[in-house]
Enzyme design. Structure first.
Site, mmCIF file in Angstrom:
data_model
loop_
_atom_site.group_PDB
_atom_site.id
_atom_site.type_symbol
_atom_site.label_atom_id
_atom_site.label_comp_id
_atom_site.label_asym_id
_atom_site.label_seq_id
_atom_site.Cartn_x
_atom_site.Cartn_y
_atom_site.Cartn_z
ATOM 1 N N HIS A 156 15.996 13.008 13.430
ATOM 2 C CA HIS A 156 16.817 11.391 13.371
ATOM 3 C C HIS A 156 17.876 11.828 12.285
ATOM 4 C CE1 HIS A 156 13.755 10.608 10.260
ATOM 5 N NE2 HIS A 156 13.041 10.441 10.943
ATOM 6 N N HIS A 180 15.854 13.511 9.150
ATOM 7 C CA HIS A 180 16.057 15.271 9.046
ATOM 8 C C HIS A 180 17.868 15.578 8.594
ATOM 9 C CE1 HIS A 180 12.927 14.276 12.412
ATOM 10 N NE2 HIS A 180 12.587 14.345 11.261
ATOM 11 N N CYS A 216 -6.557 7.236 7.390
ATOM 12 C CA CYS A 216 -5.244 6.831 8.339
ATOM 13 C C CYS A 216 -4.805 7.293 10.059
ATOM 14 C CB CYS A 216 -4.472 6.213 7.440
ATOM 15 S SG CYS A 216 -2.458 6.009 8.784
ATOM 16 N N CYS A 229 -0.813 8.734 9.671
ATOM 17 C CA CYS A 229 -0.829 9.920 8.941
ATOM 18 C C CYS A 229 -1.570 11.210 8.407
ATOM 19 C CB CYS A 229 -0.993 9.152 7.222
ATOM 20 S SG CYS A 229 -0.308 8.010 6.636
ATOM 21 N N CYS A 286 -2.159 0.489 7.090
ATOM 22 C CA CYS A 286 -1.130 1.678 6.850
ATOM 23 C C CYS A 286 0.060 0.662 7.229
ATOM 24 C CB CYS A 286 -1.433 2.938 7.618
ATOM 25 S SG CYS A 286 0.170 3.659 7.353
ATOM 26 N N HIS A 288 2.077 3.102 8.898
ATOM 27 C CA HIS A 288 1.882 2.945 10.928
ATOM 28 C C HIS A 288 1.278 1.235 11.782
ATOM 29 C CE1 HIS A 288 2.197 7.038 9.336
ATOM 30 N NE2 HIS A 288 2.717 7.204 10.520
ATOM 31 N N LYS A 291 14.820 0.843 5.087
ATOM 32 C CA LYS A 291 13.980 2.125 5.854
ATOM 33 C C LYS A 291 14.596 1.784 7.040
ATOM 34 C CE LYS A 291 9.859 4.392 5.683
ATOM 35 N NZ LYS A 291 8.354 4.033 6.048
ATOM 36 N N LYS A 349 11.074 2.320 14.184
ATOM 37 C CA LYS A 349 11.114 2.162 15.352
ATOM 38 C C LYS A 349 11.191 0.453 15.094
ATOM 39 C CE LYS A 349 10.387 6.112 17.563
ATOM 40 N NZ LYS A 349 9.076 6.851 17.869
#
Ligand code: MSP
Length: 469
Positions: free
Chosen positions: A18, A21, A124, A127, A143, A146, A293, A296
């Site tokens: 993505h 990266h 988690c 993570c 979390c 997540h 941020k 998805k």
């Protein structure tokens, strides 16, 4: 000559690359090109982090054998890196048998600093990490990344005794022996280090299957970070080969979220192995999209390929190397991207077109590139302020545009052709000198510009460098 070694974080291959990266690679490539420009021999590693439950689960969900799944994704990352014009010298995949064997050797060498203990507390799954009671309370049992409730764990694991090395690590960071850039992240990390507990470095096999077995204990698998961090030296051949030509790394480039692994656990591992610490750790910021941020669930994840497809590679590199900060968070919006493209076209594209056309008209021959010192540029690059170094080049380009407008070589050609020639020759020499450093950021465009203005006969490019759509 001792090589200079630059490393990039190895991304998890649970999906395709993505936009976030891209930052590791662009910054590493820029540093590499700069160091090569300064006459150094540089080695640049890249790779993929292929173990852990997240990857195992994704592959299982898709009904693909895990190895096949990571093979497919590793290829996508390699293609992605190439599509950014980034040239690495070494690529490491953590499912590579040599890497796995070397990690086990590293584990064995660290055995004096490893002990077995029971963990009881929160965890988690997203993570793949333990959560302190305080974090549990602060996040109300869920979390934030997540959006999943933490689970209670009770298990026996191996631990790395970070406490054996804490003082040494703190001294190294405080004295800049291991220099963390930017300084505010160094301070942030030194605070974190104070309370850093020993880290659990294995997981029971029932919990994680997709990982490297702990040597001598078939019920335990290495924690993915131990395996992943080792990549920086297993790729050089450690411990089978002498790595002292390349190690310590000149610079390790990571995102801000994983600085603590690279400034805490990794130095502890290196000290346990009696290897020197890396010299620099550069923590870059995050790319956000429209100020948010990328996620998805928000649905604002941008595929970098979409950006590359829009105007090609140079504007992509231009945007993320000049308009994104090297060390702070930076935002992407399509509007800002279009504005940046127009800048490229108006400032650089037009300059090349105009100057080349004037040279052709006045029969100005191409020239050799003259190497000129630029101390302001060097000082910015050495401080890892790549975007500000790029600004210096852009100021030079704007200056040349102003000079053409002010000196009007087209008018001079009618009244004083010799003077017109002199003005043009000087403009070409100055552009070539700037362009020489532009190759650090925009290698493909810089090569085209060099070709035009070093040719026997200067000709404007048939298609503009940055066509208007
Ligand atoms: N596998 C670990 C790294 C192991 S290194 C021994 C990992 N992988 S990752 O895929 O989550 O992240 C890879 C890199 O991308 C990290 O440097 C990370 O900080 C960076 N980024 C991930 N999202 C990002 C943005 N939105 N913006 C900029 N960089 C980001 O962590």
């Amino acid at each position: 000559m001792k090589e200079s070694y630059i490393t990039t974080a190895i991304p998890y291959v649970n999906g395709k690359p993505h936009l976030g990266h891209a930052m590791d690679y662009l910054l590493a490539d820029t540093l590499r090109r700069y160091m090569m420009y300064c006459g150094k021999k540089v080695r640049l590693q890249a790779g993929t982090d292929e173990h852990g439950n997240k990857i195992f689960k994704k592959a299982t969900e898709q009904g693909i054998p895990t190895q096949e799944f990571v093979n497919q994704n590793a290829t996508k990352f390699q293609d992605f890196i190439h599509s950014l014009g980034v040239e690495y010298t070494d690529f490491i995949r953590t499912t590579n048998p040599d890497h796995e064997r070397r990690c086990q050797a590293i584990w064995a060498k660290l055995s004096n600093h490893i002990y077995k203990d029971k963990y009881e507390g929160w965890y988690c799954e997203g993570c793949e990490g333990y959560v302190t009671d305080k974090e549990y309370e602060d996040n109300h049992g869920e979390c934030p990344d997540h959006k999943k409730p933490y689970i209670k764990l009770s298990e026996e694991n191996y631990y790395l005794r970070i406490s054996d090395f804490k003082n040494r690590i703190r001294d190294a960071i405080e004295s800049d022996e291991l220099k963390i850039t930017p300084t505010f992240r160094k301070k942030e990390f030194l605070n974190l280090l104070k309370d850093m507990p020993d880290v659990s470095i294995s997981r029971p096999k029932e919990q994680v299957q997709w990982g490297i077995p702990v040597p001598g204990d078939e019920n335990q698998v290495m924690y993915v970070w131990i395996d992943a961090l080792s990549n920086y030296i297993t790729v050089l051949g450690y411990p089978d080969e002498d790595i002292s030509i390349d190690w310590p790394a000149h610079t390790q480039i990571v995102g801000k979220d994983i600085l603590r692994f690279h400034a805490g656990i990794w130095p502890a591992m290196l000290l346990g192995l009696k290897l020197p610490l890396a010299r620099n750790l550069l923590a870059h910021g995050f790319i956000t999209v429209n100020g948010e941020k990328m996620s998805k669930s928000i649905g604002n994840v941008i595929d970098p390929q979409e950006i590359l497809d829009k105007h090609g590679l140079a504007p992509f590199r231009y945007y993320f190397l000049r308009h994104a900060s090297t060390t702070d968070d930076s935002d992407f919006t399509w509007d800002k991207y279009e504005a940046a493209y127009n800048e490229l076209a108006n400032d650089l594209g037009n300059l090349v077109q105009r100057l080349a056309a004037l040279c052709k008209k006045n029969s100005i021959a191409g020239q050799k590139v003259e190497k000129r010192p630029n101390h302001d540029f060097d000082s910015r690059m050495e401080k890892y302020e790549f975007n500000f170094a790029f600004d210096i080049l852009w100021d030079g380009i704007s200056e040349l545009n102003k000079r053409i407008d002010a000196e009007k070589p087209w008018a001079l050609a009618k009244t004083d052709p010799d003077k017109a020639k002199e003005v043009l020759v000087k403009l070409v020499a100055d552009l070539l000198a700037i362009n020489d450093r532009l190759s650090i950021f925009l290698p493909d465009i810089s090569a085209k510009i060099a070709e035009i203005f070093t040719a026997k006969e200067i000709q404007p490019p048939v298609t503009p460098l940055f066509p208007k759509n």
